[in-house]
Design a protein around this motif. Structure first.
Motif, PDB file in Angstrom:
ATOM      1  N   MET A   1       0.806  -1.182   0.000  1.00 26.03           N
ATOM      2  CA  MET A   1       0.000   0.000   0.000  1.00 26.03           C
ATOM      3  C   MET A   1       0.857   1.256   0.000  1.00 26.03           C
ATOM      4  O   MET A   1       0.513   2.237  -0.637  1.00 26.03           O
ATOM      5  CB  MET A   1      -0.943   0.003   1.195  1.00 26.03           C
ATOM      6  N   VAL A   2       1.980   1.214   0.703  1.00 20.55           N
ATOM      7  CA  VAL A   2       2.878   2.369   0.709  1.00 20.55           C
ATOM      8  C   VAL A   2       3.420   2.602  -0.697  1.00 20.55           C
ATOM      9  O   VAL A   2       3.489   3.749  -1.161  1.00 20.55           O
ATOM     10  CB  VAL A   2       4.014   2.187   1.742  1.00 20.55           C
ATOM     11  N   PRO A  46      -4.610  -5.275   7.383  1.00 18.77           N
ATOM     12  CA  PRO A  46      -4.867  -6.297   6.377  1.00 18.77           C
ATOM     13  C   PRO A  46      -6.235  -6.963   6.519  1.00 18.77           C
ATOM     14  O   PRO A  46      -6.726  -7.567   5.581  1.00 18.77           O
ATOM     15  CB  PRO A  46      -3.747  -7.310   6.612  1.00 18.77           C
ATOM     16  N   GLY A  47      -6.840  -6.867   7.672  1.00 13.34           N
ATOM     17  CA  GLY A  47      -8.082  -7.579   7.936  1.00 13.34           C
ATOM     18  C   GLY A  47      -9.280  -7.039   7.187  1.00 13.34           C
ATOM     19  O   GLY A  47      -9.275  -5.939   6.656  1.00 13.34           O
ATOM     20  N   ARG A  48     -10.326  -7.837   7.170  1.00 13.09           N
ATOM     21  CA  ARG A  48     -11.576  -7.452   6.524  1.00 13.09           C
ATOM     22  C   ARG A  48     -12.612  -6.963   7.531  1.00 13.09           C
ATOM     23  O   ARG A  48     -13.520  -6.242   7.188  1.00 13.09           O
ATOM     24  CB  ARG A  48     -12.142  -8.637   5.747  1.00 13.09           C
ATOM     25  N   THR A  49     -12.488  -7.385   8.762  1.00 10.92           N
ATOM     26  CA  THR A  49     -13.443  -7.001   9.802  1.00 10.92           C
ATOM     27  C   THR A  49     -12.862  -5.858  10.612  1.00 10.92           C
ATOM     28  O   THR A  49     -11.759  -5.952  11.142  1.00 10.92           O
ATOM     29  CB  THR A  49     -13.722  -8.195  10.734  1.00 10.92           C
ATOM     30  N   VAL A  73      -8.494   4.640   8.132  1.00 11.14           N
ATOM     31  CA  VAL A  73      -7.987   3.269   8.169  1.00 11.14           C
ATOM     32  C   VAL A  73      -8.239   2.682   6.789  1.00 11.14           C
ATOM     33  O   VAL A  73      -9.346   2.777   6.264  1.00 11.14           O
ATOM     34  CB  VAL A  73      -8.711   2.423   9.243  1.00 11.14           C
ATOM     35  N   VAL A  74      -7.204   2.113   6.199  1.00  8.50           N
ATOM     36  CA  VAL A  74      -7.344   1.429   4.923  1.00  8.50           C
ATOM     37  C   VAL A  74      -7.185  -0.054   5.203  1.00  8.50           C
ATOM     38  O   VAL A  74      -6.198  -0.474   5.792  1.00  8.50           O
ATOM     39  CB  VAL A  74      -6.295   1.917   3.902  1.00  8.50           C
ATOM     40  N   CYS A  75      -8.192  -0.822   4.809  1.00 11.75           N
ATOM     41  CA  CYS A  75      -8.173  -2.254   5.122  1.00 11.75           C
ATOM     42  C   CYS A  75      -8.634  -3.068   3.929  1.00 11.75           C
ATOM     43  O   CYS A  75      -9.036  -2.528   2.908  1.00 11.75           O
ATOM     44  CB  CYS A  75      -9.023  -2.540   6.353  1.00 11.75           C
ATOM     45  N   GLY A  76      -8.604  -4.366   4.104  1.00 13.14           N
ATOM     46  CA  GLY A  76      -8.851  -5.278   3.008  1.00 13.14           C
ATOM     47  C   GLY A  76     -10.293  -5.545   2.661  1.00 13.14           C
ATOM     48  O   GLY A  76     -10.569  -5.977   1.557  1.00 13.14           O
ATOM     49  N   ALA A  89     -11.605   2.869   4.573  1.00  7.32           N
ATOM     50  CA  ALA A  89     -11.626   2.713   3.125  1.00  7.32           C
ATOM     51  C   ALA A  89     -11.032   1.368   2.731  1.00  7.32           C
ATOM     52  O   ALA A  89     -10.172   0.834   3.416  1.00  7.32           O
ATOM     53  CB  ALA A  89     -10.831   3.844   2.467  1.00  7.32           C
ATOM     54  N   ARG A  90     -11.500   0.857   1.636  1.00  5.32           N
ATOM     55  CA  ARG A  90     -10.992  -0.387   1.069  1.00  5.32           C
ATOM     56  C   ARG A  90      -9.694  -0.101   0.321  1.00  5.32           C
ATOM     57  O   ARG A  90      -9.540   0.954  -0.275  1.00  5.32           O
ATOM     58  CB  ARG A  90     -12.043  -0.931   0.120  1.00  5.32           C
ATOM     59  N   VAL A  91      -8.763  -1.033   0.331  1.00  4.95           N
ATOM     60  CA  VAL A  91      -7.493  -0.865  -0.371  1.00  4.95           C
ATOM     61  C   VAL A  91      -7.734  -0.516  -1.837  1.00  4.95           C
ATOM     62  O   VAL A  91      -7.044   0.331  -2.405  1.00  4.95           O
ATOM     63  CB  VAL A  91      -6.619  -2.126  -0.238  1.00  4.95           C
ATOM     64  N   SER A  92      -8.721  -1.127  -2.459  1.00  4.80           N
ATOM     65  CA  SER A  92      -8.994  -0.864  -3.879  1.00  4.80           C
ATOM     66  C   SER A  92      -9.443   0.570  -4.128  1.00  4.80           C
ATOM     67  O   SER A  92      -9.430   1.030  -5.263  1.00  4.80           O
ATOM     68  CB  SER A  92     -10.041  -1.848  -4.407  1.00  4.80           C
TER      69      SER A  92
END
Length: 107
Positions: A1-2, A46-49, A73-76, A89-92
């Protein structure tokens, strides 16, 4: 992500202006994203929850630096959400998130 964040900055014609925060109590924020004189604090998970403690470091950094204008927070796995602690936010959707940071401030 960086690496994606660095690529985004480069594609926009801006300096990298990225850093990591860690204090003496080992409280860390994964990414400080400079926007002109302001800073957006981003925590990478990295988590989804979504966990309730994900915003703890962001809250600490926001209190430590008056220049923090946005936290996220950016997560999976989650769709974009805005809560009391900041944005999730979602990584995508990283490029869209960074674009919103930049449009809110002069870079």
């Amino acid at each position: 992500m960086v690496a994606e964040t660095l690529e985004h900055r480069s594609n926009q014609g801006h300096r990298s202006n990225l850093s990591i925060f860690r204090d003496a109590r080992c409280i860390e924020c994964d990414l400080l994203y400079a926007i002109g004189d302001a800073i957006a604090a981003i925590e990478i998970k990295p988590g989804r929850t979504v966990a309730s403690d994900w915003f703890r470091a962001l809250e600490h950094v926001a209190h430590a630096f008056s220049r923090i204008v946005a936290t996220s927070v950016v997560c999976g796995g989650t769709d974009r959400q805005v809560g009391a602690g900041g944005e999730i936010a979602r990584v995508s959707n990283l490029a869209r998130l960074l674009g919103r940071f930049e449009s809110a401030r002069d870079v």
